[in-house]
Scaffold this motif. Structure first.
Motif, mmCIF file in Angstrom:
data_model
loop_
_atom_site.group_PDB
_atom_site.id
_atom_site.type_symbol
_atom_site.label_atom_id
_atom_site.label_comp_id
_atom_site.label_asym_id
_atom_site.label_seq_id
_atom_site.Cartn_x
_atom_site.Cartn_y
_atom_site.Cartn_z
ATOM 1 N N GLU A 120 0.821 -1.210 0.000
ATOM 2 C CA GLU A 120 0.000 0.000 0.000
ATOM 3 C C GLU A 120 0.858 1.264 0.000
ATOM 4 O O GLU A 120 0.428 2.325 -0.455
ATOM 5 N N GLN A 121 2.084 1.154 0.508
ATOM 6 C CA GLN A 121 2.977 2.311 0.587
ATOM 7 C C GLN A 121 3.724 2.561 -0.719
ATOM 8 O O GLN A 121 4.307 3.634 -0.888
ATOM 9 N N MET A 122 3.699 1.590 -1.625
ATOM 10 C CA MET A 122 4.474 1.732 -2.851
ATOM 11 C C MET A 122 3.847 2.764 -3.785
ATOM 12 O O MET A 122 2.641 2.992 -3.788
ATOM 13 N N GLU A 123 4.720 3.358 -4.587
ATOM 14 C CA GLU A 123 4.270 4.386 -5.517
ATOM 15 C C GLU A 123 3.478 3.768 -6.671
ATOM 16 O O GLU A 123 3.558 2.561 -6.931
ATOM 17 N N LEU A 124 2.740 4.611 -7.373
ATOM 18 C CA LEU A 124 1.897 4.140 -8.475
ATOM 19 C C LEU A 124 2.718 3.425 -9.545
ATOM 20 O O LEU A 124 2.263 2.436 -10.130
ATOM 21 N N GLY A 125 3.934 3.903 -9.794
ATOM 22 C CA GLY A 125 4.771 3.304 -10.825
ATOM 23 C C GLY A 125 5.066 1.834 -10.587
ATOM 24 O O GLY A 125 5.224 1.055 -11.531
ATOM 25 N N PHE A 126 5.145 1.428 -9.303
ATOM 26 C CA PHE A 126 5.392 0.014 -8.992
ATOM 27 C C PHE A 126 4.276 -0.855 -9.555
ATOM 28 O O PHE A 126 4.522 -1.935 -10.106
ATOM 29 N N PHE A 127 3.037 -0.383 -9.426
ATOM 30 C CA PHE A 127 1.896 -1.189 -9.865
ATOM 31 C C PHE A 127 1.700 -1.143 -11.369
ATOM 32 O O PHE A 127 1.105 -2.051 -11.947
ATOM 33 N N THR A 128 2.188 -0.096 -12.011
ATOM 34 C CA THR A 128 2.075 -0.045 -13.473
ATOM 35 C C THR A 128 3.062 -0.992 -14.144
ATOM 36 O O THR A 128 2.869 -1.348 -15.301
ATOM 37 N N ARG A 129 4.115 -1.371 -13.428
ATOM 38 C CA ARG A 129 5.094 -2.289 -14.036
ATOM 39 C C ARG A 129 5.042 -3.701 -13.441
ATOM 40 O O ARG A 129 5.846 -4.563 -13.815
ATOM 41 N N THR A 130 4.123 -3.959 -12.513
ATOM 42 C CA THR A 130 4.009 -5.275 -11.881
ATOM 43 C C THR A 130 2.605 -5.804 -12.079
ATOM 44 O O THR A 130 1.628 -5.104 -11.802
ATOM 45 N N ARG A 131 2.493 -7.035 -12.541
ATOM 46 C CA ARG A 131 1.181 -7.619 -12.783
ATOM 47 C C ARG A 131 0.457 -7.869 -11.463
ATOM 48 O O ARG A 131 1.053 -8.320 -10.474
ATOM 49 N N THR A 132 -0.847 -7.582 -11.467
ATOM 50 C CA THR A 132 -1.643 -7.732 -10.255
ATOM 51 C C THR A 132 -1.612 -9.161 -9.744
ATOM 52 O O THR A 132 -1.529 -9.394 -8.530
ATOM 53 N N GLY A 133 -1.690 -10.139 -10.650
ATOM 54 C CA GLY A 133 -1.678 -11.538 -10.233
ATOM 55 C C GLY A 133 -0.399 -11.929 -9.529
ATOM 56 O O GLY A 133 -0.408 -12.760 -8.600
ATOM 57 N N VAL A 134 0.723 -11.347 -9.937
ATOM 58 C CA VAL A 134 2.003 -11.641 -9.286
ATOM 59 C C VAL A 134 1.988 -11.117 -7.860
ATOM 60 O O VAL A 134 2.443 -11.784 -6.921
ATOM 61 N N ILE A 135 1.449 -9.916 -7.671
ATOM 62 C CA ILE A 135 1.356 -9.346 -6.322
ATOM 63 C C ILE A 135 0.436 -10.203 -5.455
ATOM 64 O O ILE A 135 0.749 -10.500 -4.290
#
Length: 613
Positions: A120-135
């Motif tokens: 939740e603390q990570m910046e938006l860019g982390f989620f734009t380059r990481t697939r949701t399923g992997v998280i």
């Protein structure tokens, strides 16, 4: 050749965790009191389990076959002692199980919560380059994979270690000669176990990565958007094949992980099972040479040795599980060790109140996406400067990919400027507390995200303590209340996954109502009407006008007809502001804006002519 390549790939993925032992101990730190009690119970239980074999010797030599015939009173005392020991051991075992379950599940829950908090603390860019399923896989599969290790490792290690040590002591007390026979090959088994564990750890890493890929495929393919896309292009079979291929790989990895070490454990069991036969043979040789070994000693020794089998196997399996789970811990700690790229400065302050609240200034701002290995950073914005007075409206227009949305996202620090300064209420946004900054800004994006919940719940996400009157007022301001009133369940209507039970215009108006309920001084409208038809656009635009009234507004627009009344229009092209002014000024200028306006005016005229026909 393929097997060798696969082995090299797995070797490269072998987990390495600095301070692994220390970090595991830290996980148990909040439970140290219960852990100490658990260890105490385990020690007592393990010690008690070694006494029955010694009592067995006593039962044979002093109760059943003493000189002069059976001694029934003594036999009754020994049998009573054995029964009491087993009853006490089972009672203590129940308490031990409760404590280990509490500790293990508590640590697992804490680990999962810490991981979620860090994400939740990570910046938006982390989620734009990481697939949701992997998280999702890190949270579910990886943490779930170590749950059993966290729950059972301490009690298993302590209990089995004490049992094994006590068993060896008992064996040496009974006969040191027979004890040497029972332990001669154990050091070699430990070395083989270590090698097996390292292989399983590498396979476990590949297994978890495959699980992540399966989760990612599932999330992408079985979401409402994924299903709609697959059906639209008749790609269901290909999606099934993609999932089946990864599922087959997962199956192969699971089988390899299960089978790795089975030969080792079979060897261990064979060794432990043939030891009694070797003991009988050795006892015969010792007796033939005049050694003083009684029948009770032989029976007690083989009983102790038999009880050694499972604790010893348990220790070897725990050691193997720990080596295997190191792959999962490495993946979990990798995410726990992530450092958010955007954080509060040590001296960060809240957004100041006063006349400057709502003012936004860009001072020669530049932005570039972080460089990937072997490549230079990708520049998106260059030398962007403009000022928005409190309560004024500014529109950003230009070709797709020009950098308009990036400009808007730099204000709330969803992205971080790599050059220049972005000021909010006269203060560099890097010196403002993120929570305070985000609290002062409302965002309506082109793609509205709604939870699978009621309309009321989705609206109150902006203000959980909002009253029903406040919710209704926000809905009325967004031209939404009358629409909601037509639904059978009204505000309690469940919107479905990502709001797919609602139209695009209805979803957008819910997003606008959320902003009205939040009531921020600044609103960012990110192409909020570009995906709507002309009728829905007019309704939503009225709601947007209500959301913008009295607020600083930064509108990122594709349809120029929606921003003609803006106080200032900034034309962005290739990451730069190339034109600025009011609508009338820009039309007269005859530049890029004039071209865009002419094209859209012609398209709109064609649409209206087609509609009339």
């Amino acid at each position: 050749m393929q097997d060798a390549s696969r082995a090299r790939e797995e070797a490269a993925k072998a987990p390495r965790i600095p301070d692994f032992g220390r970090r595991i101990r830290e996980l148990f730190q909040p439970y140290r009191g219960r852990l100490a009690l658990t260890i105490g119970l385990v020690l007592v239980t393990a010690a008690l389990t070694v006494l029955p074999p010694l009592l067995t010797q006593e039962a044979f030599d002093q109760g059943l076959f003493p000189r002069g015939g059976p001694n029934l009173p003594r036999l009754a005392e020994v049998v009573g002692g054995m029964v009491l020991i087993w009853v006490v051991s089972q009672v203590l075992g129940v308490g031990q199980t409760y404590l280990t379950a509490t500790i293990g599940n508590g640590v697992t829950a804490s680990l999962r919560e810490r991981l979620f908090t860090r994400l939740e603390q990570m910046e938006l860019g982390f989620f734009t380059r990481t697939r949701t399923g992997v998280i999702q896989s890190r949270l579910a599969n990886d943490v779930g994979g170590v749950a059993n290790v966290l729950s059972n490792t301490v009690s298993s290690v302590v209990g089995n270690t004490v049992t094994v040590i006590a068993a060896f002591v008992a064996m040496f007390l009974l006969s040191w000669q027979l004890a040497l026979i029972a332990i001669v090959l154990l050091p070699m088994l430990a070395l083989v176990q270590r090698s097996v564990g390292q292989r399983r750890a590498r396979i476990a890493t590949a297994t978890q990565e495959s699980l992540s890929e399966l989760s990612a495929i599932t999330q992408e393919a079985l979401s409402v958007s994924g299903i709609l896309l697959a059906k639209s292009f008749t790609r269901q079979r290909q999606e099934t094949e993609r999932y089946t291929a990864e599922s087959t790989r997962q199956l192969q990895l699971q089988v390899r992980q299960e089978m790795t070490g089975q030969g080792f454990f079979a060897t261990v069991q064979i060794f432990l099972l043939i030891v009694p036969a070797l003991v009988y043979l050795a006892s015969g040789l010792l007796l033939s040479n005049g050694a003083a070994i009684t029948a009770g000693t032989i029976v007690a020794f083989t009983t102790v040795q038999a009880r050694l089998t499972w604790p010893l196997m348990g220790l070897l399996r725990v050691a193997l599980d720990l080596q295997t789970s190191s792959a999962l811990f490495a993946r979990i700690f990798e995410y726990l060790d992530l450092k958010p790229a955007i954080t509060d400065a040590p001296d960060a302050v809240p957004v100041p109140t006063g006349s400057a609240l709502g003012g936004v200034e860009f001072d020669r701002v530049g932005f570039a996406y972080p460089a990937t290995p072997g490549q230079d950073p990708t520049p998106i914005l260059t030398d962007v400067s403009f000022t928005v007075r409190p309560g004024a409206s500014v529109a950003l227009v230009g070709p797709s990919g020009a950098g308009k949305t990036t400009v808007g996202y730099l204000v709330p620090r969803l992205y971080e400027a790599t050059a220049g300064v972005v000021r909010f209420a006269g203060v560099d946004v890097k010196q403002l507390q993120q929570e305070s900054l985000l609290g002062a800004i409302g965002i309506v994006s082109q793609e509205t995200y709604l939870f699978h919940a009621t309309i009321r719940d989705n609206l109150k996400y902006a203000k959980p303590d909002a009253t029903d009157d406040e919710v209704r007022a926000a809905a009325e301001g967004a031209n939404l209340h009358d629409t909601i009133a037509k639904f059978p369940d009204g505000y309690d209507t469940v919107v479905g996954e990502r709001g797919y039970r609602l139209s695009g215009g209805e979803k957008q108006r819910i997003a606008i109502a959320r902003v009205l309920l939040k009531n921020p001084p600044v609103v960012i409208l990110d192409e909020a009407t570009s995906a709507l038809d002309s009728v829905s656009e007019r309704v939503v635009q009225e709601a947007l006008d209500a959301a913008s009234a009295g607020r600083t507004t930064i509108a990122i627009a594709h349809r120029l007809s929606t921003i003609v009344d803006s106080d200032e229009i900034l034309v962005v092209d290739a990451g730069r502001i190339v034109e600025r002014g009011t609508h009338a000024e820009l039309v007269r200028l005859g530049g890029l804006y004039t071209t865009l306006w002419s094209e859209q005016s012609a398209d709109q005229a064609a649409e209206e002519s087609f509609a009339e026909a």
